[in-house]
Design a protein around this motif. Structure first.
Motif, PDB file in Angstrom:
ATOM      1  N   SER A  71       9.714 -48.645 -31.409  1.00  0.00           N
ATOM      2  CA  SER A  71       9.134 -47.362 -30.978  1.00  0.00           C
ATOM      3  C   SER A  71       9.521 -47.106 -29.532  1.00  0.00           C
ATOM      4  CB  SER A  71       7.609 -47.398 -31.086  1.00  0.00           C
ATOM      5  OG  SER A  71       7.227 -47.642 -32.410  1.00  0.00           O
ATOM      6  N   PRO A  72      10.218 -45.990 -29.284  1.00  0.00           N
ATOM      7  CA  PRO A  72      10.594 -45.666 -27.903  1.00  0.00           C
ATOM      8  C   PRO A  72       9.373 -45.576 -26.990  1.00  0.00           C
ATOM      9  CG  PRO A  72      11.717 -44.238 -29.461  1.00  0.00           C
ATOM     10  CD  PRO A  72      10.691 -45.013 -30.242  1.00  0.00           C
ATOM     11  N   ASP A  73       9.597 -45.850 -25.730  1.00  0.00           N
ATOM     12  CA  ASP A  73       8.574 -45.791 -24.686  1.00  0.00           C
ATOM     13  C   ASP A  73       7.463 -46.816 -24.853  1.00  0.00           C
ATOM     14  OD1 ASP A  73       9.937 -43.739 -23.336  1.00  0.00           O
ATOM     15  OD2 ASP A  73       9.042 -42.236 -24.652  1.00  0.00           O
ATOM     16  N   THR A  74       7.743 -47.882 -25.629  1.00  0.00           N
ATOM     17  CA  THR A  74       6.852 -49.041 -25.611  1.00  0.00           C
ATOM     18  C   THR A  74       7.551 -50.053 -24.715  1.00  0.00           C
ATOM     19  OG1 THR A  74       7.891 -49.981 -27.584  1.00  0.00           O
ATOM     20  CG2 THR A  74       5.952 -48.606 -27.939  1.00  0.00           C
ATOM     21  N   ASN A  75       7.039 -51.225 -24.595  1.00  0.00           N
ATOM     22  CA  ASN A  75       7.657 -52.214 -23.718  1.00  0.00           C
ATOM     23  C   ASN A  75       8.804 -52.911 -24.452  1.00  0.00           C
ATOM     24  OD1 ASN A  75       8.313 -54.464 -22.123  1.00  0.00           O
ATOM     25  ND2 ASN A  75       6.261 -54.501 -21.253  1.00  0.00           N
ATOM     26  N   GLY A  76      10.031 -52.473 -24.170  1.00  0.00           N
ATOM     27  CA  GLY A  76      11.206 -53.007 -24.846  1.00  0.00           C
ATOM     28  C   GLY A  76      11.400 -54.489 -24.615  1.00  0.00           C
ATOM     29  N   ARG A  77      11.152 -54.942 -23.401  1.00  0.00           N
ATOM     30  CA  ARG A  77      11.343 -56.360 -23.100  1.00  0.00           C
ATOM     31  C   ARG A  77      10.356 -57.207 -23.903  1.00  0.00           C
ATOM     32  NH1 ARG A  77      11.806 -58.890 -17.108  1.00  0.00           N
ATOM     33  NH2 ARG A  77      10.677 -56.998 -16.624  1.00  0.00           N
TER      34      ARG A  77
END
Length: 180
Positions: A71-77
């Motif tokens: 999900s975009p704009d979640t914490n990718g790292r």
């Protein structure tokens, strides 16, 4: 989040979005931005340098395979580190159930590992000897992986106060050992 962290997060988010749009250069950039942190995160879990490298590579294969679920704009790292952690734990479970008698296998046994040259310093060697696995993981994530205490708390699913307390205690142990 300071300016540098925000820029890193934005770059990672953009790379993940490019990967989601089927641009493989996005995967290359995701790897460049996060591979050192993923390796640093996985190494204390598996305690085997070669296995940590393998798991790191497997993590990016899974990132590619599962990008549509991101999900975009979640914490990718944190999303990537969750994949890495689950991959490492799955591998440890699998190895625990296997009985291998391969005498030609040159891998180091679990519980001991050597660090890559750029991480193999006397202080880190000492930390590996005297710190608990949890303390070592926190120290490596902070000092080598460049994670902030609050990020480590999220990664390890611990309260922030516990992470900072364990980090301080680990540093105190190291200072005492260095003075000896």
């Amino acid at each position: 989040m300071n300016k540098t962290e925000k820029e890193m997060s934005t770059k990672l988010e953009n790379a993940l979005q490019r990967l989601k749009d089927h641009d493989l250069d996005g995967l290359r950039e995701v790897y460049e931005l996060t591979s050192r942190g993923v390796f640093t995160f996985v190494l204390p879990i598996v305690r085997d340098y070669q296995l940590a490298e393998d798991i790191m590579q497997e993590t990016y294969i899974k990132v590619h395979e599962r990008i549509d679920g991101y999900s975009p704009d979640t914490n990718g790292r944190n999303w990537i580190l969750t994949i890495a952690k689950n991959t490492a734990l799955d591998e440890l479970r699998k190895r625990k159930h296997e009985e291998s008698v391969d005498f030609d296998d040159e891998r180091q046994p679990l519980g001991s590992y050597s660090l890559p040259e750029d991480l193999d310093t006397p202080t880190i060697q000492l930390a590996n000897q005297i710190l608990s696995p949890e303390e070592l993981e926190i120290v490596l994530l902070f000092a080598v992986g460049d994670y902030k205490h609050r990020e480590i708390a999220a990664i390890l699913d611990m309260p922030l106060g516990t992470v900072t307390w364990k980090y301080k205690n680990a540093l105190d142990k190291l200072k005492k050992a260095i003075k000896k």
